[in-house]
Design a protein around this motif. Structure first.
Motif, PDB file in Angstrom:
ATOM      1  N   LEU A 187       0.823  -1.203   0.000  1.00 38.12           N
ATOM      2  CA  LEU A 187       0.000   0.000   0.000  1.00 38.12           C
ATOM      3  C   LEU A 187       0.859   1.256   0.000  1.00 38.12           C
ATOM      4  N   ARG A 188       1.962   1.216   0.725  1.00 39.11           N
ATOM      5  CA  ARG A 188       2.867   2.365   0.737  1.00 39.11           C
ATOM      6  C   ARG A 188       3.461   2.580  -0.657  1.00 39.11           C
ATOM      7  N   ARG A 189       3.854   1.488  -1.298  1.00 42.68           N
ATOM      8  CA  ARG A 189       4.420   1.576  -2.660  1.00 42.68           C
ATOM      9  C   ARG A 189       3.395   2.113  -3.638  1.00 42.68           C
ATOM     10  N   ALA A 190       2.120   1.820  -3.384  1.00 40.42           N
ATOM     11  CA  ALA A 190       1.052   2.284  -4.262  1.00 40.42           C
ATOM     12  C   ALA A 190       0.592   3.699  -3.930  1.00 40.42           C
ATOM     13  N   GLY A 191       1.123   4.283  -2.856  1.00 40.52           N
ATOM     14  CA  GLY A 191       0.756   5.652  -2.500  1.00 40.52           C
ATOM     15  C   GLY A 191      -0.478   5.772  -1.641  1.00 40.52           C
ATOM     16  N   ALA A 192      -0.993   4.644  -1.127  1.00 37.12           N
ATOM     17  CA  ALA A 192      -2.187   4.679  -0.273  1.00 37.12           C
ATOM     18  C   ALA A 192      -1.777   4.818   1.188  1.00 37.12           C
ATOM     19  N   VAL A 193      -2.740   5.188   2.028  1.00 34.67           N
ATOM     20  CA  VAL A 193      -2.531   5.295   3.473  1.00 34.67           C
ATOM     21  C   VAL A 193      -3.386   4.228   4.140  1.00 34.67           C
ATOM     22  N   ARG A 194      -2.773   3.430   4.993  1.00 34.99           N
ATOM     23  CA  ARG A 194      -3.511   2.360   5.656  1.00 34.99           C
ATOM     24  C   ARG A 194      -3.981   2.804   7.031  1.00 34.99           C
ATOM     25  N   VAL A 195      -5.231   2.469   7.347  1.00 29.50           N
ATOM     26  CA  VAL A 195      -5.751   2.663   8.699  1.00 29.50           C
ATOM     27  C   VAL A 195      -5.882   1.291   9.339  1.00 29.50           C
ATOM     28  N   GLU A 196      -5.719   1.240  10.655  1.00 26.67           N
ATOM     29  CA  GLU A 196      -5.593  -0.054  11.322  1.00 26.67           C
ATOM     30  C   GLU A 196      -6.893  -0.558  11.937  1.00 26.67           C
ATOM     31  N   THR A 197      -7.836   0.338  12.230  1.00 25.19           N
ATOM     32  CA  THR A 197      -9.067  -0.073  12.910  1.00 25.19           C
ATOM     33  C   THR A 197     -10.265   0.566  12.239  1.00 25.19           C
ATOM     34  N   SER A 198     -11.450   0.021  12.529  1.00 29.33           N
ATOM     35  CA  SER A 198     -12.669   0.614  12.001  1.00 29.33           C
ATOM     36  C   SER A 198     -12.883   2.013  12.569  1.00 29.33           C
ATOM     37  N   ASP A 199     -12.462   2.249  13.819  1.00 30.02           N
ATOM     38  CA  ASP A 199     -12.572   3.589  14.386  1.00 30.02           C
ATOM     39  C   ASP A 199     -11.752   4.588  13.562  1.00 30.02           C
ATOM     40  N   ASP A 248       0.519  11.624   5.995  1.00 29.03           N
ATOM     41  CA  ASP A 248       1.120  10.440   5.385  1.00 29.03           C
ATOM     42  C   ASP A 248       0.833  10.378   3.893  1.00 29.03           C
ATOM     43  N   TYR A 249      -0.381  10.764   3.521  1.00 29.58           N
ATOM     44  CA  TYR A 249      -0.719  10.760   2.098  1.00 29.58           C
ATOM     45  C   TYR A 249       0.197  11.696   1.327  1.00 29.58           C
ATOM     46  N   HIS A 250       0.384  12.903   1.824  1.00 30.88           N
ATOM     47  CA  HIS A 250       1.234  13.857   1.120  1.00 30.88           C
ATOM     48  C   HIS A 250       2.691  13.409   1.112  1.00 30.88           C
ATOM     49  N   ARG A 251       3.128  12.768   2.172  1.00 33.17           N
ATOM     50  CA  ARG A 251       4.488  12.234   2.173  1.00 33.17           C
ATOM     51  C   ARG A 251       4.628  11.112   1.149  1.00 33.17           C
ATOM     52  N   ASN A 252       3.637  10.247   1.077  1.00 31.77           N
ATOM     53  CA  ASN A 252       3.670   9.169   0.082  1.00 31.77           C
ATOM     54  C   ASN A 252       3.716   9.723  -1.332  1.00 31.77           C
ATOM     55  N   GLN A 253       2.929  10.779  -1.557  1.00 31.25           N
ATOM     56  CA  GLN A 253       2.920  11.371  -2.892  1.00 31.25           C
ATOM     57  C   GLN A 253       4.265  11.962  -3.246  1.00 31.25           C
ATOM     58  N   ALA A 254       4.886  12.643  -2.281  1.00 30.39           N
ATOM     59  CA  ALA A 254       6.208  13.213  -2.537  1.00 30.39           C
ATOM     60  C   ALA A 254       7.223  12.109  -2.829  1.00 30.39           C
ATOM     61  N   ALA A 255       7.118  11.017  -2.082  1.00 28.76           N
ATOM     62  CA  ALA A 255       8.043   9.899  -2.306  1.00 28.76           C
ATOM     63  C   ALA A 255       7.801   9.249  -3.660  1.00 28.76           C
ATOM     64  N   MET A 256       6.527   9.080  -4.034  1.00 32.53           N
ATOM     65  CA  MET A 256       6.206   8.468  -5.324  1.00 32.53           C
ATOM     66  C   MET A 256       6.729   9.299  -6.485  1.00 32.53           C
ATOM     67  N   ARG A 257       6.713  10.605  -6.335  1.00 39.03           N
ATOM     68  CA  ARG A 257       7.081  11.485  -7.444  1.00 39.03           C
ATOM     69  C   ARG A 257       8.540  11.914  -7.388  1.00 39.03           C
ATOM     70  N   GLN A 258       9.296  11.396  -6.438  1.00 34.31           N
ATOM     71  CA  GLN A 258      10.697  11.765  -6.350  1.00 34.31           C
ATOM     72  C   GLN A 258      11.432  11.300  -7.596  1.00 34.31           C
ATOM     73  N   THR A 259      12.206  12.195  -8.180  1.00 32.29           N
ATOM     74  CA  THR A 259      12.930  11.854  -9.411  1.00 32.29           C
ATOM     75  C   THR A 259      14.076  10.921  -9.092  1.00 32.29           C
ATOM     76  N   PRO A 260      14.103   9.720  -9.681  1.00 31.77           N
ATOM     77  CA  PRO A 260      15.202   8.788  -9.393  1.00 31.77           C
ATOM     78  C   PRO A 260      16.520   9.298  -9.971  1.00 31.77           C
ATOM     79  N   ALA A 261      17.611   8.980  -9.290  1.00 33.69           N
ATOM     80  CA  ALA A 261      18.929   9.293  -9.810  1.00 33.69           C
ATOM     81  C   ALA A 261      19.219   8.391 -11.005  1.00 33.69           C
TER      82      ALA A 261
END
Length: 927
Positions: A289-301, A467-480
């Motif tokens: 899920l992290r690789r896909a850019g999603a944010v996981r929640v752990e409980t129904s609450d 976390d979502y915005h951090r994931n997006q920044a990581a997903m769009r980081q330009t690879p060396a």
């Protein structure tokens, strides 16, 4: 000029569901309900009443063989053949044994969408249910009819006044879509959201997912303009993990995707099959899920709180949070939670601090979190929040209120709401308590202000957005930049695995495993092999100094063999043997221990190495494993034989680039140790990243590679050394993320200048060159390409253009060494995006202005034609402006049929690549 209209994002693959047909589910103009009656327990009757109550404006038809004239005022027909017209959507609530027959008749009458609410088809333990599901699937296949369900609760789309479900209450209109696998959790979510006055753009549960699955729904919602975020509740992945990851990656580029994942599958059994070397399935799902850019929640609450946040939060400005409360106890709870979640507490400016001092008690410490004191009035709350929302260092404010006589909850809420409505920043509220807090929360709900019951819930909800915005920044980081190399070595590695298979082995010997690492330029120590104690002694004498001896047997030839019995790791290993007598004695003990547990044919001699512990060496565990759902995984963490390597097990889905490899290293305790102890932190991290990328290359090159473990991998000032390794083999595996299609690379020469170049698929590392390419285009070329004048693309746009999902689209570029200076430059690019059913692929092409006449247009278009043809795509299409004679001439030269589209004022270009073989394919080509 060779420019044409840009292809729009779509999906490819014959097993994926076209989002075109999903419109018939979500926006049907007519609906027929099979099995509807006015009995209290009639599911069809309930669905029909819900459709009527929701104000559905399309045509409704009831179908029931009992011969009713009407059902709830809707005309009822005996059978499908009696209907005055075929519906856009058929809802089936009939007995299980009749479902397949209804599907078959619907397909024969060109109905393209059916939703099965009938129960009893999803019991995994029932042979009867399995046969019915297969019968339904087989009935639908010849006609291309799409099936939602069985055992789904239906769907609700408030914007279309559609409640085609058996839900007990309707939902209001909102901007969050909910997609679940559990019907009961779905009804609970509807009930909770109704009480909180929260709405949805779409709401549905999928049930068994015979045809329309989670990836298809995600793809549809990703394109829906009324949906701003997607909440997924899932028990397991049904179908292809690659399709799921691909859909979530595409959706999360533009919308927040949150996932609640449980470990219980639908028949109630626990999912227990784990990847070797992984002790918790959750870690794998977290990684995916992290690789896909999603944010996981752990409980129904947390899922409920996420819905609260998504429905009411304004656009995020940043992640610096200010906390304000009328007491330090709640402030401390929120602050501790924020730090534990790795959030950022804002540093308020001196101007804000001075302004706050004027309204706060003299004993205020001048820092964030801000303590308003127990005597704080509603007006003090409001003024403090107003000042904080104007601070340039504050991105959001969390206000926490504990009821007092000085500040009643409702009065304070009303004052806070006034301030929150006037600021572009997010103001989150937490009303602690129950008796007086309920009404305060209700006021915030009515005003559309996010509100929570505890400080911890408030921070968790805020951090989900962070976390979502951090994931997006990581997903769009330009690879060396990183280039694949040593093709001959990789061919020898493939042959090595084939030879092992030919001998009937599912493992590599220790020497073969070391050779495999050498072929991928992973350093290994000088190693010797002996069959007996005498041979070990002789090797030790030749090596000199301190040596290590390891006894080989049928178990430790396999990676991760210690997971079930960690204490056995030391049984087969002897370290720091300085003298020959020590070597002889230790080897004798090893041989005795092995002979107690294994037969002679199960033993494989001894490994002898010089000790390479080194000064201040860090021991690392790194490798490859294979998950039953997601396929190959890369593992990384602290290693060695004396500790539990599973305690620092970090996972990432391959393929990797430098940016992803760096993320993997930084999440491990290894990075903290390096940061605190290394004099060359960046060098050490770069070395580890290079090794991880080589392992990733290995996974792509060698699909039969099942598991590989390097433990320990030594890191010290001399670099890296893979001390011990093991490799196992299996059936060829498919990665969850499509790897770079290196096999499509082609060396070419330009027609006029003879300049050497390479024709290949685009990759993330091309972003800087792609920006230079765009900036080199003339305004006219840009207008012809995009049909309008536009500015320089942003980093996010460039990342979307270069970091593509090769399962969903293809972009070929012609790249050549720069004529002056180092590096490569892009000369031209063509894109092809194929629909889900692999019927049509839409292309777009642009050539650099100074490269006209070099034959790049023919070169790129022919590459695209060949590629789409090999993929089984039926038709290649594109469009260009009537004034673009160059593009039209190129299309005619390649064999496209040209026609003028009066409605769009464009010239359409079409080429048949493959002939249709199914009736539904012919239908798709005609519509």
């Amino acid at each position: 000029m060779l420019e044409c209209t840009p292809a729009q994002p779509a999906i490819r693959g014959s097993k994926r569901v076209s989002t075109k047909y999903l419109k018939r589910f979500f926006k049907p103009e007519s609906i027929a309900i099979f099995g509807a009656s006015e009995r209290e327990d009639s599911m069809g009757g309930i669905v029909l009443r819900n459709l009527l109550d929701s104000g559905y404006v399309g045509k409704l038809m009831a179908v029931n063989a009992q011969g009713y004239e009407q059902v709830n005022g809707v005309h009822c027909y005996r059978s499908l053949s009696d209907l005055p017209e075929m519906p856009d959507l058929a809802i089936i609530c009939s007995p299980p044994e009749s479902v397949a027959g209804i599907i078959r008749k619907l397909g024969a009458n060109m109905v393209k969408a059916a939703m099965i609410l009938t129960g009893g088809l999803s019991n995994s333990d029932s042979d009867y249910s399995r046969s019915l599901r297969e019968e339904v699937r087989e009935a639908a296949r010849p006609y291309g009819i799409r099936i939602l369900g069985p055992d789904c609760m239906g769907l609700l789309v408030p914007g279309s006044k559609l409640n085609a479900s058996y839900a007990h209450v309707n939902i209001s209109k909102g901007k969050v879509a909910y997609v679940g696998q559990s019907g009961l959790l779905g009804t609970a979510m509807i009930d909770w959201a109704s009480g909180q006055e929260i709405g949805f753009s779409h709401f549905l549960t999928l049930g068994e997912g015979v045809d329309v699955d989670l990836p298809a729904i995600i793809d549809y919602l990703a394109k829906d303009p009324t949906t701003h975020a997607i909440l997924l509740q899932m028990d397991r992945i049904i179908g292809s993990a690659r399709d799921f990851v691909s859909a979530v990656r595409a959706a999360s580029r533009n919308k927040l995707v949150l996932v609640l994942k449980s470990n219980i599958i639908q028949d109630g059994r626990m999912s227990v099959e784990l990847a070797p070397g992984v002790d918790d399935e959750d870690r794998v799902y977290d990684a995916a899920l992290r690789r896909a850019g999603a944010v996981r929640v752990e409980t129904s609450d947390q899922l409920f709180n996420a819905l609260e946040t998504l429905s009411r939060m304004k656009p995020m400005r940043g992640e610096r949070l200010a906390i304000v409360c009328n007491g330090m106890g709640p402030n401390a709870l929120a602050n501790d939670r924020l730090l534990r979640k790795q959030g950022k507490l804002s540093e308020i400016t001196e101007e804000t601090r001075t302004a706050l001092e004027a309204i706060l008690p003299a004993e205020w410490n001048g820092r964030n979190p801000v303590d308003l004191n127990a005597d704080a009035t509603p007006e003090r709350f409001a003024e403090a929040i107003r000042l904080l929302t104007k601070d340039p260092n504050v991105d959001a404010v969390l206000t926490i209120h504990a009821p007092t006589r000085m500040a009643a909850s409702v009065a304070t809420a009303d004052e806070v709401i006034k301030v929150a409505r006037k600021t572009p920043r997010n103001v989150l509220t937490c009303w602690m308590g129950r008796f007086s807090a309920i009404e305060a929360r209700n006021h915030c709900n009515a005003a559309g202000i996010p509100t929570f019951m505890t400080p911890e819930e408030s921070v968790d909800a805020f951090m989900q957005m962070v976390d979502y915005h951090r994931n997006q920044a990581a997903m769009r980081q330009t690879p060396a930049p990183y280039h694949l190399h040593n093709l001959p070595n990789r061919k020898r590695a493939r042959q090595m695995l084939q030879d092992a298979y030919a001998e009937g082995r599912d493992y590599l010997t220790h020497s073969e495993a070391s050779d495999l690492l050498d072929l991928y330029e992973i350093p290994t120590p000088n190693t010797g092999y002996a069959d007996d104690i005498v041979g070990v002694v002789e090797l030790a004498r030749q090596m000199g100094g301190s040596v290590a001896v390891k006894a080989l047997h049928q178990d430790n030839l396999y990676p991760f063999f210690y997971d079930s019995s960690a204490y056995q790791r030391w049984r087969d290993l002897a370290l720091d043997l300085y003298s020959i007598s020590e070597v002889r004695h230790a080897t004798t003990k090893l041989a005795y221990r092995v002979s107690e547990r294994y037969q002679p044919e199960q033993t494989h001699g001894f490994v002898v190495q010089q000790m390479k512990r080194g000064f201040q060496s860090l021991q690392i565990n790194v490798g490859v494993t294979r998950d039953p759902v997601f396929g190959p995984l890369i593992l990384f963490g602290v290693g060695g034989y004396a500790i539990d390597v599973l305690a620092d097990r970090n996972i990432m889905l391959p393929p990797l680039n430098f940016a992803l490899a760096r993320q993997l290293v930084k999440r491990s305790r290894v990075y903290n140790i390096i940061s605190e102890n290394s004099y060359q932190v960046e060098r050490d991290v770069d070395h580890l990243c290079e090794l991880l990328i080589r392992l990733s290359e290995m996974v792509v090159d060698l699909p039969e590679l099942k598991c590989l473990e390097i433990n320990p991998l030594l890191l010290n000032k001399r670099g890296l050394l893979a001390v011990d390794c093991a490799v196992s083999l299996g059936e060829a595996a498919r990665l969850s993320i499509s790897p770079y299609p290196e096999h499509l690379n082609e060396n070419v020469s330009l027609r006029r200048s003879g300049r050497k170049a390479i024709l290949r698929a685009i990759r993330g590392e091309d972003e800087p060159a792609h920006l230079e390419f765009f900036n080199s285009l003339s305004p006219e070329s840009i207008r012809l390409r995009y049909f309008y004048s536009r500015g320089v693309p942003s980093h996010a746009e460039l990342a979307n253009w270069t970091q593509i999902d090769y399962d969903r689209e293809m972009a070929f570029i012609v790249s050549a060494p720069k004529l002056s200076g180092a590096g490569f430059e892009t000369l031209g690019v063509v894109r092809a995006v194929t629909d889900a059913d692999n019927i049509r692929s839409e292309f777009s092409i642009v050539i650099r202005d100074d490269m006209q006449g070099e034959g790049l247009g023919v070169m790129l278009m022919q590459k695209t034609i060949d590629y789409c043809t090999s993929r089984g795509t039926l038709q290649l299409v594109g469009s260009t402006m009537p004034s673009n004679k160059g593009m039209q001439g190129l299309a005619r030269k390649l064999g496209f049929k040209i026609s003028y589209n009066m409605e769009e004022d464009v010239v359409d270009m079409k080429m048949m690549l493959n002939e249709p073989t199914e009736d539904w394919q012919i239908y798709r080509l005609q519509h």
